[in-house]
Design a protein around this motif. Structure first.
Motif, PDB file in Angstrom:
ATOM      1  N   LEU A  20       0.850  -1.188   0.000  1.00 14.76           N
ATOM      2  CA  LEU A  20       0.000   0.000   0.000  1.00 14.76           C
ATOM      3  C   LEU A  20       0.884   1.236   0.000  1.00 14.76           C
ATOM      4  CD1 LEU A  20      -2.610  -1.056   2.701  1.00 14.76           C
ATOM      5  CD2 LEU A  20      -2.979  -0.962   0.233  1.00 14.76           C
ATOM      6  N   ASN A  21       0.586   2.158  -0.886  1.00 12.85           N
ATOM      7  CA  ASN A  21       1.338   3.406  -0.985  1.00 12.85           C
ATOM      8  C   ASN A  21       0.641   4.477  -0.166  1.00 12.85           C
ATOM      9  OD1 ASN A  21       1.707   6.006  -3.377  1.00 12.85           O
ATOM     10  ND2 ASN A  21       3.246   5.371  -1.920  1.00 12.85           N
ATOM     11  N   GLY A  22       1.342   5.030   0.807  1.00  9.38           N
ATOM     12  CA  GLY A  22       0.768   6.073   1.640  1.00  9.38           C
ATOM     13  C   GLY A  22       1.496   6.154   2.962  1.00  9.38           C
ATOM     14  N   GLN A  67      16.639  -1.612   1.456  1.00  9.89           N
ATOM     15  CA  GLN A  67      16.640  -0.271   2.002  1.00  9.89           C
ATOM     16  C   GLN A  67      15.288   0.040   2.630  1.00  9.89           C
ATOM     17  OE1 GLN A  67      16.832   1.370  -2.246  1.00  9.89           O
ATOM     18  NE2 GLN A  67      15.607   2.934  -1.217  1.00  9.89           N
ATOM     19  N   THR A  68      15.256   1.101   3.417  1.00  7.33           N
ATOM     20  CA  THR A  68      14.000   1.620   3.944  1.00  7.33           C
ATOM     21  C   THR A  68      13.296   2.428   2.866  1.00  7.33           C
ATOM     22  OG1 THR A  68      14.945   1.753   6.159  1.00  7.33           O
ATOM     23  CG2 THR A  68      12.981   3.071   5.733  1.00  7.33           C
ATOM     24  N   VAL A  69      11.969   2.261   2.746  1.00  9.03           N
ATOM     25  CA  VAL A  69      11.212   2.993   1.722  1.00  9.03           C
ATOM     26  C   VAL A  69      10.023   3.682   2.386  1.00  9.03           C
ATOM     27  CG1 VAL A  69      10.039   2.877  -0.501  1.00  9.03           C
ATOM     28  CG2 VAL A  69      11.892   1.272   0.013  1.00  9.03           C
ATOM     29  N   PRO A  70      10.178   4.941   2.782  1.00  5.24           N
ATOM     30  CA  PRO A  70       9.037   5.667   3.349  1.00  5.24           C
ATOM     31  C   PRO A  70       7.870   5.712   2.364  1.00  5.24           C
ATOM     32  CG  PRO A  70      11.080   6.879   3.691  1.00  5.24           C
ATOM     33  CD  PRO A  70      11.411   5.762   2.750  1.00  5.24           C
ATOM     34  N   TYR A  71       6.666   5.650   2.888  1.00  4.87           N
ATOM     35  CA  TYR A  71       5.414   5.679   2.130  1.00  4.87           C
ATOM     36  C   TYR A  71       5.162   4.384   1.347  1.00  4.87           C
ATOM     37  CZ  TYR A  71       6.107  10.545   3.304  1.00  4.87           C
ATOM     38  OH  TYR A  71       6.356  11.703   3.991  1.00  4.87           O
ATOM     39  N   LEU A  72       6.107   3.468   1.426  1.00  7.04           N
ATOM     40  CA  LEU A  72       5.885   2.091   0.983  1.00  7.04           C
ATOM     41  C   LEU A  72       6.473   1.201   2.081  1.00  7.04           C
ATOM     42  CD1 LEU A  72       4.556   1.010  -1.623  1.00  7.04           C
ATOM     43  CD2 LEU A  72       6.856   0.578  -2.513  1.00  7.04           C
ATOM     44  N   ASN A  73       6.259   1.685   3.298  1.00 11.58           N
ATOM     45  CA  ASN A  73       7.013   1.244   4.471  1.00 11.58           C
ATOM     46  C   ASN A  73       6.803  -0.230   4.804  1.00 11.58           C
ATOM     47  OD1 ASN A  73       8.515   1.251   6.782  1.00 11.58           O
ATOM     48  ND2 ASN A  73       7.285   2.750   7.869  1.00 11.58           N
ATOM     49  N   ILE A  74       5.560  -0.630   5.006  1.00 15.95           N
ATOM     50  CA  ILE A  74       5.276  -2.002   5.414  1.00 15.95           C
ATOM     51  C   ILE A  74       5.657  -2.980   4.307  1.00 15.95           C
ATOM     52  CG2 ILE A  74       3.458  -3.627   6.094  1.00 15.95           C
ATOM     53  CD1 ILE A  74       4.263  -1.660   8.262  1.00 15.95           C
ATOM     54  N   GLY A  82      11.858   8.496  -0.055  1.00 19.79           N
ATOM     55  CA  GLY A  82      10.688   9.243   0.398  1.00 19.79           C
ATOM     56  C   GLY A  82      10.221  10.256  -0.626  1.00 19.79           C
ATOM     57  N   ASN A  83      11.164  10.920  -1.294  1.00 21.75           N
ATOM     58  CA  ASN A  83      10.800  11.891  -2.329  1.00 21.75           C
ATOM     59  C   ASN A  83      10.114  11.227  -3.514  1.00 21.75           C
ATOM     60  OD1 ASN A  83      11.781  14.099  -0.934  1.00 21.75           O
ATOM     61  ND2 ASN A  83      13.817  14.016  -1.878  1.00 21.75           N
ATOM     62  N   ILE A  84      10.488   9.984  -3.791  1.00 21.69           N
ATOM     63  CA  ILE A  84       9.881   9.251  -4.916  1.00 21.69           C
ATOM     64  C   ILE A  84       8.458   8.828  -4.580  1.00 21.69           C
ATOM     65  CG2 ILE A  84       9.980   7.112  -6.271  1.00 21.69           C
ATOM     66  CD1 ILE A  84      13.043   7.314  -6.082  1.00 21.69           C
ATOM     67  N   ARG A 127       1.580  13.033  -3.465  1.00 24.32           N
ATOM     68  CA  ARG A 127       1.532  14.473  -3.727  1.00 24.32           C
ATOM     69  C   ARG A 127       0.111  15.022  -3.658  1.00 24.32           C
ATOM     70  NH1 ARG A 127       6.194  13.374  -3.075  1.00 24.32           N
ATOM     71  NH2 ARG A 127       7.937  13.996  -4.398  1.00 24.32           N
ATOM     72  N   GLU A 128      -0.891  14.135  -3.717  1.00 22.76           N
ATOM     73  CA  GLU A 128      -2.288  14.555  -3.668  1.00 22.76           C
ATOM     74  C   GLU A 128      -3.016  13.717  -2.628  1.00 22.76           C
ATOM     75  OE1 GLU A 128      -3.944  14.160  -7.511  1.00 22.76           O
ATOM     76  OE2 GLU A 128      -2.547  15.554  -8.458  1.00 22.76           O
ATOM     77  N   LYS A 129      -4.097  14.249  -2.115  1.00 21.20           N
ATOM     78  CA  LYS A 129      -4.888  13.531  -1.132  1.00 21.20           C
ATOM     79  C   LYS A 129      -5.861  12.595  -1.847  1.00 21.20           C
ATOM     80  CE  LYS A 129      -4.624  17.070   2.460  1.00 21.20           C
ATOM     81  NZ  LYS A 129      -5.396  17.963   3.349  1.00 21.20           N
ATOM     82  N   THR A 130      -5.351  11.433  -2.201  1.00 16.07           N
ATOM     83  CA  THR A 130      -6.164  10.428  -2.872  1.00 16.07           C
ATOM     84  C   THR A 130      -6.273   9.200  -1.988  1.00 16.07           C
ATOM     85  OG1 THR A 130      -4.204   9.587  -3.976  1.00 16.07           O
ATOM     86  CG2 THR A 130      -5.520  11.186  -5.177  1.00 16.07           C
ATOM     87  N   PRO A 131      -7.297   8.385  -2.176  1.00 17.41           N
ATOM     88  CA  PRO A 131      -7.448   7.192  -1.357  1.00 17.41           C
ATOM     89  C   PRO A 131      -6.261   6.252  -1.503  1.00 17.41           C
ATOM     90  CG  PRO A 131      -9.456   7.640  -2.609  1.00 17.41           C
ATOM     91  CD  PRO A 131      -8.403   8.550  -3.134  1.00 17.41           C
ATOM     92  N   VAL A 132      -5.885   5.609  -0.424  1.00 13.94           N
ATOM     93  CA  VAL A 132      -4.818   4.612  -0.470  1.00 13.94           C
ATOM     94  C   VAL A 132      -5.292   3.419  -1.285  1.00 13.94           C
ATOM     95  CG1 VAL A 132      -3.458   3.021   0.927  1.00 13.94           C
ATOM     96  CG2 VAL A 132      -3.893   5.333   1.747  1.00 13.94           C
ATOM     97  N   VAL A 133      -4.438   2.946  -2.165  1.00 14.79           N
ATOM     98  CA  VAL A 133      -4.832   1.889  -3.087  1.00 14.79           C
ATOM     99  C   VAL A 133      -3.862   0.735  -2.993  1.00 14.79           C
ATOM    100  CG1 VAL A 133      -5.244   1.317  -5.513  1.00 14.79           C
ATOM    101  CG2 VAL A 133      -5.821   3.587  -4.653  1.00 14.79           C
TER     102      VAL A 133
END
Length: 270
Positions: free
Chosen positions: A91-93, A143-150, A253-255, A259-265
Motif C-alpha cells: 500500500l502506498n501512503g 533499504q528503507t522505503v518511506p510511504y511504501l514502508n510495510i 521518500g521523495n519518490i 503528492r495529492e490527497k487520494t485514497p490509499v490503493v
C-alpha cells in the motif's frame, strides 16, 4: 511428469513465471485471489504450451488458506518439485493514514503465507533428487522505503528468511532462492495512483514480466541465492549500503511521498 506450484499467478510476474515453467514442460498448480484472471491465464498457458494447468482461487491472508492449499495440492505431491511463493502486495501512503487492518493483511500475505508455504512444502520437496523453492523479495528489501514502508519491511523479512532457510537446507536436495525484482511493467504505479513524476521514472526503468521471469527461472535452476534481474536493479539493490541511510531514505521518500490527497490503493508488483 513434473509439477510446479505458483502463487499470485493470475497476472504480472507470477503469470510470466508460470508461462516460463510451462515452456520448460512443467505442469502447473496456480493460485490467485483474482478468480477470473486466474482462469484466463490458465487457459492461455494450457493452450500455448500443452501442459496440464490446475487452479485454486484463494486469498492467502485467510487463516485456513494454507490448509486448503496443501489439501488441494496433495494429489500431485509425488510430482511437485518446484514451489514459487510469488504472491504479495503493498500500500502506498503514510503509515498513519493506512488502517492497521490493511497493514496486518500485507504482513499476512507477504510474510505469514510465504513462511507457511515454505514450511508446508519442504517435506514434499525433500522427496526428489533435486527440488526448488523460490520466494519473492524485492529490491526494496535492501533499504528503507518511506510511504511504501510495510511493503518494503516485509520484503526485507522475505530476503533474510530465504537466505537463512537456504543455509539450513544446504545439505538437502532443495535449492532455495530469493527473487528481488525492481520496477516491472505490472501496473504497479497505476494501481498505486502515484504522481506523474513517479510514473515517468518507472517507465524509464521498467522491465517486462517476461524478462524478469526468464531471469528468475534461469537463476533458480542454477541454484543462485539471490536473483536480481537487470543491471539497474542490481545497482539499486546493492548501492544503498555505501551511502548514509538518511540520504537513501530521503531519496526514496521523495519518490513515493503522495503528492495529492487520494485514497490509499492496493498495489501488487508481483
Amino acid at each position: 511428469m513434473s509439477y510446479a506450484l505458483v502463487t499470485g499467478a493470475a497476472k504480472g510476474i507470477g503469470k510470466a513465471i508460470a508461462a516460463e515453467l510451462a515452456q520448460r514442460n512443467y505442469h502447473l498448480l496456480l493460485i490467485d485471489i483474482n478468480e477470473a484472471s486466474l482462469y484466463d491465464t490458465a487457459a492461455a498457458i494450457a493452450a500455448q504450451y500443452h501442459v496440464n494447468v490446475h487452479t485454486l482461487h484463494q486469498d492467502l491472508s485467510h487463516p485456513d488458506a494454507l490448509q486448503k492449499i496443501t489439501t488441494w495440492t496433495s494429489e500431485w505431491h509425488d510430482q511437485l518439485n518446484v514451489v514459487v511463493s510469488n504472491a504479495g502486495y503493498g500500500l502506498n501512503g503514510a503509515f498513519e493514514n493506512i488502517s492497521l487492518e490493511e497493514q496486518f493483511n500485507i504482513i499476512d500475505v507477504n510474510i505469514k503465507a510465504q513462511v507457511g508455504l515454505s514450511y508446508a512444502y519442504i517435506p514434499v520437496l525433500r522427496r526428489f533428487p533435486k527440488a526448488y523453492l523460490l520466494n519473492l523479495a524485492s529490491t526494496t528489501a535492501y533499504q528503507t522505503v518511506p510511504y511504501l514502508n510495510i511493503y518494503a519491511a516485509t520484503k526485507a523479512f522475505a530476503l533474510s528468511f530465504t537466505r537463512g532457510l537456504r543455509y539450513e537446507l544446504r545439505h538437502s536436495p532443495i535449492s532455495v532462492s530469493a527473487l528481488s525484482p525492481g520496477s516491472t511493467d505490472t501496473d504497479f504505479v497505476n494501481r498505486a495512483r502515484m504522481g506523474d513524476s513517479t510514473r515517468k521514472l518507472a517507465d524509464r526503468f521498467n522491465m517486462t514480466p517476461e524478462s524478469v521471469a526468464r531471469t528468475a527461472i534461469n537463476g533458480l535452476f542454477r541454484g543462485k541465492a539471490e536473483i536480481v534481474p537487470g543491471f539497474i536493479n542490481k545497482l539499486n539493490a546493492f548501492l544503498p549500503k555505501f551511502f548514509p541511510k538518511s540520504l537513501v531514505e530521503k531519496i526514496a521518500g521523495n519518490i513515493y511521498e503522495p503528492r495529492e490527497k487520494t485514497p490509499v490503493v492496493a498495489v501488487t508488483p508481483g
